[in-house]
Design a protein around this motif. Structure first.
Motif, PDB file in Angstrom:
ATOM      1  N   UNK A  68       0.823  -1.212   0.000  1.00  0.00           N
ATOM      2  CA  UNK A  68       0.000   0.000   0.000  1.00  0.00           C
ATOM      3  C   UNK A  68       0.860   1.266   0.000  1.00  0.00           C
ATOM      4  N   UNK A  69       1.920   1.269   0.814  1.00  0.00           N
ATOM      5  CA  UNK A  69       2.807   2.436   0.843  1.00  0.00           C
ATOM      6  C   UNK A  69       3.449   2.639  -0.524  1.00  0.00           C
ATOM      7  N   UNK A  70       3.867   1.534  -1.147  1.00  0.00           N
ATOM      8  CA  UNK A  70       4.473   1.631  -2.464  1.00  0.00           C
ATOM      9  C   UNK A  70       3.470   2.138  -3.505  1.00  0.00           C
ATOM     10  N   UNK A  71       2.243   1.599  -3.475  1.00  0.00           N
ATOM     11  CA  UNK A  71       1.224   1.979  -4.459  1.00  0.00           C
ATOM     12  C   UNK A  71       0.835   3.442  -4.305  1.00  0.00           C
ATOM     13  N   UNK A  72       0.544   3.868  -3.062  1.00  0.00           N
ATOM     14  CA  UNK A  72       0.166   5.270  -2.858  1.00  0.00           C
ATOM     15  C   UNK A  72       1.352   6.199  -3.118  1.00  0.00           C
ATOM     16  N   UNK A  73       2.571   5.734  -2.865  1.00  0.00           N
ATOM     17  CA  UNK A  73       3.762   6.547  -3.156  1.00  0.00           C
ATOM     18  C   UNK A  73       3.916   6.799  -4.640  1.00  0.00           C
ATOM     19  N   UNK A  74       3.639   5.743  -5.437  1.00  0.00           N
ATOM     20  CA  UNK A  74       3.715   5.910  -6.887  1.00  0.00           C
ATOM     21  C   UNK A  74       2.643   6.883  -7.368  1.00  0.00           C
ATOM     22  N   UNK A  75       1.437   6.764  -6.826  1.00  0.00           N
ATOM     23  CA  UNK A  75       0.368   7.701  -7.205  1.00  0.00           C
ATOM     24  C   UNK A  75       0.726   9.128  -6.809  1.00  0.00           C
ATOM     25  N   UNK A  76       1.334   9.277  -5.642  1.00  0.00           N
ATOM     26  CA  UNK A  76       1.744  10.609  -5.191  1.00  0.00           C
ATOM     27  C   UNK A  76       2.796  11.197  -6.127  1.00  0.00           C
ATOM     28  N   UNK A  77       3.702  10.342  -6.620  1.00  0.00           N
ATOM     29  CA  UNK A  77       4.720  10.831  -7.543  1.00  0.00           C
ATOM     30  C   UNK A  77       4.109  11.249  -8.872  1.00  0.00           C
ATOM     31  N   UNK A  78       2.950  10.655  -9.242  1.00  0.00           N
ATOM     32  CA  UNK A  78       2.246  11.109 -10.436  1.00  0.00           C
ATOM     33  C   UNK A  78       1.694  12.521 -10.244  1.00  0.00           C
ATOM     34  N   UNK A  79       1.207  12.786  -9.045  1.00  0.00           N
ATOM     35  CA  UNK A  79       0.646  14.107  -8.754  1.00  0.00           C
ATOM     36  C   UNK A  79       1.751  15.149  -8.605  1.00  0.00           C
ATOM     37  N   UNK A  80       2.910  14.720  -8.134  1.00  0.00           N
ATOM     38  CA  UNK A  80       4.043  15.630  -7.924  1.00  0.00           C
ATOM     39  C   UNK A  80       5.113  15.309  -8.961  1.00  0.00           C
ATOM     40  N   UNK A  81       5.080  15.954 -10.112  1.00  0.00           N
ATOM     41  CA  UNK A  81       5.998  15.596 -11.201  1.00  0.00           C
ATOM     42  C   UNK A  81       7.424  16.051 -10.925  1.00  0.00           C
ATOM     43  N   UNK A  82       8.379  15.660 -11.784  1.00  0.00           N
ATOM     44  CA  UNK A  82       9.772  16.095 -11.614  1.00  0.00           C
ATOM     45  C   UNK A  82       9.899  17.611 -11.558  1.00  0.00           C
ATOM     46  N   UNK A  83      10.897  18.060 -10.824  1.00  0.00           N
ATOM     47  CA  UNK A  83      11.226  19.477 -10.623  1.00  0.00           C
ATOM     48  C   UNK A  83      10.245  20.192  -9.706  1.00  0.00           C
ATOM     49  N   UNK A  84       9.305  19.450  -9.074  1.00  0.00           N
ATOM     50  CA  UNK A  84       8.293  20.116  -8.263  1.00  0.00           C
ATOM     51  C   UNK A  84       8.854  20.632  -6.943  1.00  0.00           C
ATOM     52  N   UNK A  85       9.778  19.886  -6.333  1.00  0.00           N
ATOM     53  CA  UNK A  85      10.374  20.330  -5.070  1.00  0.00           C
ATOM     54  C   UNK A  85      11.396  21.433  -5.347  1.00  0.00           C
ATOM     55  N   UNK A  86      11.601  22.345  -4.394  1.00  0.00           N
ATOM     56  CA  UNK A  86      12.483  23.498  -4.644  1.00  0.00           C
ATOM     57  C   UNK A  86      13.906  23.123  -5.053  1.00  0.00           C
ATOM     58  N   UNK A  87      14.464  22.042  -4.499  1.00  0.00           N
ATOM     59  CA  UNK A  87      15.845  21.677  -4.833  1.00  0.00           C
ATOM     60  C   UNK A  87      15.920  20.471  -5.763  1.00  0.00           C
ATOM     61  N   UNK A  88      14.779  20.104  -6.349  1.00  0.00           N
ATOM     62  CA  UNK A  88      14.729  18.897  -7.183  1.00  0.00           C
ATOM     63  C   UNK A  88      15.679  18.984  -8.378  1.00  0.00           C
ATOM     64  N   UNK A  89      15.777  20.164  -8.957  1.00  0.00           N
ATOM     65  CA  UNK A  89      16.590  20.300 -10.173  1.00  0.00           C
ATOM     66  C   UNK A  89      18.059  20.009  -9.901  1.00  0.00           C
ATOM     67  N   UNK A  90      18.534  20.287  -8.688  1.00  0.00           N
ATOM     68  CA  UNK A  90      19.933  20.033  -8.380  1.00  0.00           C
ATOM     69  C   UNK A  90      20.221  18.528  -8.358  1.00  0.00           C
ATOM     70  N   UNK A  91      19.269  17.763  -7.828  1.00  0.00           N
ATOM     71  CA  UNK A  91      19.429  16.307  -7.823  1.00  0.00           C
ATOM     72  C   UNK A  91      19.365  15.755  -9.246  1.00  0.00           C
ATOM     73  N   UNK A  92      18.427  16.275 -10.055  1.00  0.00           N
ATOM     74  CA  UNK A  92      18.288  15.807 -11.432  1.00  0.00           C
ATOM     75  C   UNK A  92      19.528  16.181 -12.244  1.00  0.00           C
ATOM     76  N   UNK A  93      20.083  17.367 -11.997  1.00  0.00           N
ATOM     77  CA  UNK A  93      21.306  17.766 -12.691  1.00  0.00           C
ATOM     78  C   UNK A  93      22.444  16.795 -12.403  1.00  0.00           C
ATOM     79  N   UNK A  94      22.541  16.342 -11.149  1.00  0.00           N
ATOM     80  CA  UNK A  94      23.583  15.390 -10.789  1.00  0.00           C
ATOM     81  C   UNK A  94      23.412  14.080 -11.554  1.00  0.00           C
ATOM     82  N   UNK A  95      22.166  13.621 -11.687  1.00  0.00           N
ATOM     83  CA  UNK A  95      21.895  12.384 -12.410  1.00  0.00           C
ATOM     84  C   UNK A  95      22.258  12.515 -13.882  1.00  0.00           C
TER      85      UNK A  95
END
Length: 341
Positions: A224-251
């Motif tokens: 259940x945690x995994x399923x709802x976590x995946x759904x939450x990630x659908x609602x919160x797309x990439x770059x949504x968090x303030x520092x998300x871009x820095x992590x994505x840049x590293x990748x």
């Protein structure tokens, strides 16, 4: 039906009721909140001042040149009236300011104009934007009554290298102009209903599995945690968090480093400073990489899921963008996803 059969069917019935309740709540939210926002759009205000109004005479027109790099779907103007409500058709012609080529048209009924606020005129087709392109919009009223149309413009503020004329005479000002360049259409409803339906299925499975005891409690909680976590990630797309871009840049930097090591080229990417990042030239999308998360972020992401790059596998550009850490250990999984993609 025996008591044993009733006992076996009870978890299924309760799970169906729980999923049905969630579905009912989902539909209520869609009717009350989502559906009214289906016509939401992104707009650019070329000029938002309309302290003065110029009268468009019979046989005359208003003409404004402007530039934008965005697509043009709908154009909004602020109108006033003189001598009563104008009647007849209002014709809009959008053309290329340099070549004179007509790009789009629109016709509206002046009887529906509300004075003092933006009135939208939809173009007969979308005009694709191009950086630095200059346009000319011409508004021509075809009066059938005594009422006359006035159009709002700024008081003396003239856009660089652009002109505003009314009835063939130059006016010291700029036409109040609002451009709609992106619309949600039915995407918002489809996106909301799909995510909601998946959530209802998770609720159904969770209630059924818990009551029927088909799955150990610790395993059920994990699922259940995994399923709802995946759904939450659908609602919160990439770059949504303030520092998300820095992590994505590293990748992206790590993935580029792997690609260059496998390319057979003599050049190998070495140490990357924290204020630099590497990725292929066209691995960028300003709308998707906007930190303010909106449904437009997911619309852009979904619309480009199958879009492929024109860049070669081992190509890269150096960009002055912050990344998070020089130690790549925390980014092996995400970098592998970028690398495979």
């Amino acid at each position: 039906m025996t008591h044993t059969h009733q006992k076996k069917l009870r978890p299924l019935a309760v799970a169906l009721c729980a999923a049905g309740a969630c579905l009912a709540a989902l539909l209520l939210v869609w009717l009350a909140v989502v559906r009214p926002n289906a016509d939401k759009s992104l707009s650019e205000r070329v000029c938002d001042e309309y302290s003065l109004y110029a009268l468009i005479e019979p046989g005359g027109s208003a003409e404004q040149t402007f530039s934008t790099g965005n697509d043009l779907i709908v154009m909004g103007f602020v109108f006033g009236t003189r001598g009563g409500q104008p009647t007849g058709d209002l014709e809009l012609v959008l053309s290329d300011a340099g070549t004179g080529e007509i790009l789009a048209r629109s016709t509206g009924d002046m009887a529906g104009i509300l004075p003092g606020q933006y009135v939208a005129l939809g173009l007969d087709h979308t005009v694709e934007g191009a950086e630095g392109r200059r346009y000319r919009v011409t508004l021509t009223p075809h009066y059938t009554g005594d009422g006359r149309l006035t159009i709002g413009h700024s008081d003396g503020a003239v856009l660089w290298n652009d002109s505003f004329t009314v009835n063939g005479e130059a006016v010291e000002g700029t036409l109040a102009l609002l451009i709609t360049y992106r619309q949600i259409g039915g995407f918002l409803s489809r996106f909301f209903l799909v995510i909601g339906a998946l959530a209802c299925l998770v609720v159904f499975f969770g209630v059924w599995a818990a009551l029927s005891r088909k799955l150990a409690l610790h395993k059920l909680v994990f699922v259940l945690v995994l399923a709802f976590g995946i759904l939450y990630s659908f609602v919160l797309p990439p770059y949504a968090a303030p520092d998300e871009k820095y992590h994505i840049n590293q990748s992206f930097t790590l993935a580029c480093q792997w690609a260059n090591r496998l390319s057979g080229d003599e050049w190998k990417m070495g140490h990357v400073p924290l204020d630099m990042t590497y990725r292929r030239e066209h691995d960028a999308d300003p709308l998707l990489q906007e930190e303010r998360t909106t449904v437009f972020s997911w619309q852009e992401l979904c619309g480009n899921l199958l879009t492929t790059t024109t860049d070669s596998f081992d190509s890269h550009v150096a960009l002055e963008e912050l990344q998070t850490d020089r130690n790549p250990a925390m980014y092996l999984v995400s970098a592998a996803a970028v690398f495979v993609g």
